[in-house]
Write a protein that holds these residues in place. Sequence first.
Motif, PDB file in Angstrom:
ATOM      1  N   PHE A  56       0.822  -1.212   0.000  1.00 36.41           N
ATOM      2  CA  PHE A  56       0.000   0.000   0.000  1.00 36.41           C
ATOM      3  C   PHE A  56       0.857   1.264   0.000  1.00 36.41           C
ATOM      4  N   ALA A  57       1.958   1.216   0.747  1.00 36.92           N
ATOM      5  CA  ALA A  57       2.830   2.388   0.788  1.00 36.92           C
ATOM      6  C   ALA A  57       3.427   2.666  -0.578  1.00 36.92           C
ATOM      7  N   GLY A  58       3.627   1.599  -1.370  1.00 33.68           N
ATOM      8  CA  GLY A  58       4.181   1.774  -2.698  1.00 33.68           C
ATOM      9  C   GLY A  58       3.364   2.710  -3.569  1.00 33.68           C
ATOM     10  N   ILE A  59       2.074   2.794  -3.286  1.00 31.90           N
ATOM     11  CA  ILE A  59       1.206   3.688  -4.055  1.00 31.90           C
ATOM     12  C   ILE A  59       1.568   5.149  -3.792  1.00 31.90           C
ATOM     13  N   PHE A  60       2.099   5.419  -2.602  1.00 33.58           N
ATOM     14  CA  PHE A  60       2.339   6.806  -2.184  1.00 33.58           C
ATOM     15  C   PHE A  60       3.821   7.182  -2.118  1.00 33.58           C
ATOM     16  N   LEU A  61       4.719   6.246  -2.463  1.00 36.99           N
ATOM     17  CA  LEU A  61       6.137   6.496  -2.205  1.00 36.99           C
ATOM     18  C   LEU A  61       6.720   7.607  -3.059  1.00 36.99           C
ATOM     19  N   ASP A  62       6.141   7.848  -4.226  1.00 41.87           N
ATOM     20  CA  ASP A  62       6.640   8.968  -5.025  1.00 41.87           C
ATOM     21  C   ASP A  62       6.426  10.291  -4.302  1.00 41.87           C
ATOM     22  N   GLU A  63       5.344  10.381  -3.508  1.00 49.15           N
ATOM     23  CA  GLU A  63       5.116  11.590  -2.703  1.00 49.15           C
ATOM     24  C   GLU A  63       6.276  11.803  -1.731  1.00 49.15           C
ATOM     25  N   ILE A  64       6.696  10.712  -1.096  1.00 46.64           N
ATOM     26  CA  ILE A  64       7.787  10.787  -0.126  1.00 46.64           C
ATOM     27  C   ILE A  64       9.091  11.189  -0.812  1.00 46.64           C
ATOM     28  N   ALA A  65       9.380  10.556  -1.942  1.00 42.78           N
ATOM     29  CA  ALA A  65      10.617  10.872  -2.659  1.00 42.78           C
ATOM     30  C   ALA A  65      10.646  12.342  -3.064  1.00 42.78           C
ATOM     31  N   GLU A  66       9.519  12.851  -3.499  1.00 38.72           N
ATOM     32  CA  GLU A  66       9.463  14.258  -3.915  1.00 38.72           C
ATOM     33  C   GLU A  66       9.696  15.197  -2.736  1.00 38.72           C
ATOM     34  N   PRO A  73      17.119  21.387  -2.944  1.00 34.29           N
ATOM     35  CA  PRO A  73      16.259  22.400  -3.573  1.00 34.29           C
ATOM     36  C   PRO A  73      16.817  22.989  -4.855  1.00 34.29           C
ATOM     37  N   SER A  74      18.141  22.934  -5.048  1.00 34.26           N
ATOM     38  CA  SER A  74      18.740  23.510  -6.246  1.00 34.26           C
ATOM     39  C   SER A  74      18.745  22.551  -7.435  1.00 34.26           C
ATOM     40  N   GLU A  75      18.281  21.304  -7.202  1.00 36.19           N
ATOM     41  CA  GLU A  75      18.292  20.298  -8.266  1.00 36.19           C
ATOM     42  C   GLU A  75      16.866  20.026  -8.746  1.00 36.19           C
ATOM     43  N   PRO A  76      16.726  19.564  -9.979  1.00 42.14           N
ATOM     44  CA  PRO A  76      15.382  19.249 -10.492  1.00 42.14           C
ATOM     45  C   PRO A  76      14.720  18.141  -9.674  1.00 42.14           C
ATOM     46  N   VAL A  77      13.399  18.223  -9.567  1.00 37.16           N
ATOM     47  CA  VAL A  77      12.624  17.183  -8.879  1.00 37.16           C
ATOM     48  C   VAL A  77      12.335  16.061  -9.867  1.00 37.16           C
ATOM     49  N   GLY A  78      12.395  14.837  -9.387  1.00 37.53           N
ATOM     50  CA  GLY A  78      12.135  13.690 -10.261  1.00 37.53           C
ATOM     51  C   GLY A  78      10.679  13.608 -10.668  1.00 37.53           C
ATOM     52  N   ARG A  79      10.412  12.700 -11.588  1.00 42.32           N
ATOM     53  CA  ARG A  79       9.040  12.499 -12.046  1.00 42.32           C
ATOM     54  C   ARG A  79       8.581  11.101 -11.650  1.00 42.32           C
ATOM     55  N   ALA A  80       7.326  10.997 -11.270  1.00 42.82           N
ATOM     56  CA  ALA A  80       6.773   9.703 -10.869  1.00 42.82           C
ATOM     57  C   ALA A  80       6.625   8.796 -12.082  1.00 42.82           C
ATOM     58  N   LEU A  81       6.694   7.492 -11.837  1.00 41.64           N
ATOM     59  CA  LEU A  81       6.431   6.531 -12.904  1.00 41.64           C
ATOM     60  C   LEU A  81       4.972   6.632 -13.327  1.00 41.64           C
ATOM     61  N   PRO A  82       4.660   6.291 -14.569  1.00 41.72           N
ATOM     62  CA  PRO A  82       3.253   6.204 -14.968  1.00 41.72           C
ATOM     63  C   PRO A  82       2.485   5.281 -14.025  1.00 41.72           C
ATOM     64  N   PHE A 118      16.357   1.302  -4.679  1.00 37.61           N
ATOM     65  CA  PHE A 118      17.222   2.122  -5.521  1.00 37.61           C
ATOM     66  C   PHE A 118      16.560   2.373  -6.870  1.00 37.61           C
ATOM     67  N   ASP A 119      15.959   1.349  -7.454  1.00 38.27           N
ATOM     68  CA  ASP A 119      15.267   1.531  -8.728  1.00 38.27           C
ATOM     69  C   ASP A 119      14.147   2.565  -8.602  1.00 38.27           C
ATOM     70  N   LEU A 120      13.441   2.547  -7.470  1.00 39.63           N
ATOM     71  CA  LEU A 120      12.387   3.535  -7.250  1.00 39.63           C
ATOM     72  C   LEU A 120      12.953   4.949  -7.302  1.00 39.63           C
ATOM     73  N   ALA A 121      14.087   5.170  -6.622  1.00 38.15           N
ATOM     74  CA  ALA A 121      14.697   6.504  -6.597  1.00 38.15           C
ATOM     75  C   ALA A 121      15.296   6.862  -7.948  1.00 38.15           C
ATOM     76  N   HIS A 159      15.960   8.666 -14.414  1.00 40.29           N
ATOM     77  CA  HIS A 159      16.622   7.992 -15.530  1.00 40.29           C
ATOM     78  C   HIS A 159      15.715   6.913 -16.107  1.00 40.29           C
ATOM     79  N   ASP A 160      16.005   6.524 -17.347  1.00 38.73           N
ATOM     80  CA  ASP A 160      15.267   5.407 -17.914  1.00 38.73           C
ATOM     81  C   ASP A 160      15.788   4.095 -17.321  1.00 38.73           C
ATOM     82  N   ARG A 161      15.152   3.005 -17.698  1.00 38.62           N
ATOM     83  CA  ARG A 161      15.481   1.705 -17.102  1.00 38.62           C
ATOM     84  C   ARG A 161      16.940   1.315 -17.367  1.00 38.62           C
TER      85      ARG A 161
END
Length: 230
Positions: free
Chosen positions: A81-91, A99-108, A157-160, A165-167
């Motif tokens: 269940f947490a996996g659904i929300f983990l992109d929120e945490i990473a962001e 703060p000086s670096e670009p923010v990542g994008r969530a997976l589709p 690590f793959d999540l982050a 980056h691409d796969r």
Amino acid sequence: MLDDAQRSLEEILSPPFRNVLWKSVSLTLGLLLVLWLVLEGLVVHFLALPYPWLETGLTIVSGIGLVVGLAFLAAPATSLFAGIFLDEIAEVVEKNHYPSEPVGRALPLMEGILTTLQFTLVVVGVNLVALPLVLFVGFGVVIFFVANGYLLGREYFDLAARRFHDRRVAKILRLRHSGRIFLAGLVIAGFTAVPLVNLLAPLFATAFMVHVHKRIQKAERAAGGVLAPA
């Protein structure tokens, strides 16, 4: 790495993390309650013995077994269940600490769901194999930590990394820095081994691996590696 782990621990109870924690734990408890009721109903329905005292004793034993089994499933279910929300945490971690670096994008959405399901099934499978070894074989604890350290390090690590980056690039980074990622995975595995505390593991692991990934990015650029400017 220890500094990154300490920073991640300190962040767990911050408001954004708490919001994700309550959502994932609530969904986990709901799922476990449903499983409990279904399994208990099946035991009562199919358990028919000639002696009432024996039936009562086996019902108690089966109830204890259900509690142990559901406790074992609590951490994987929370990860699911947490996996659904983990992109929120990473962001949140990226914005607060970099703060000086670009923010990542969530997976589709669908790719994220499939990745989470795959990871959860692998973790459950490995732990189902490792648990008897922990209980009955002297070196089972070592197998448990090594297997979980590898899996958890790889997946988090793959999540982050996939946020940036691409796969293909994520795989190159993971293979090139496999030792560091494995050590980070062992830290996460130690966290997941503590009952109840392991409910916080997905949040800690995500924040921790964001920091690890950032350090690997920096090392690659400094060494002229795959992330060096063209």
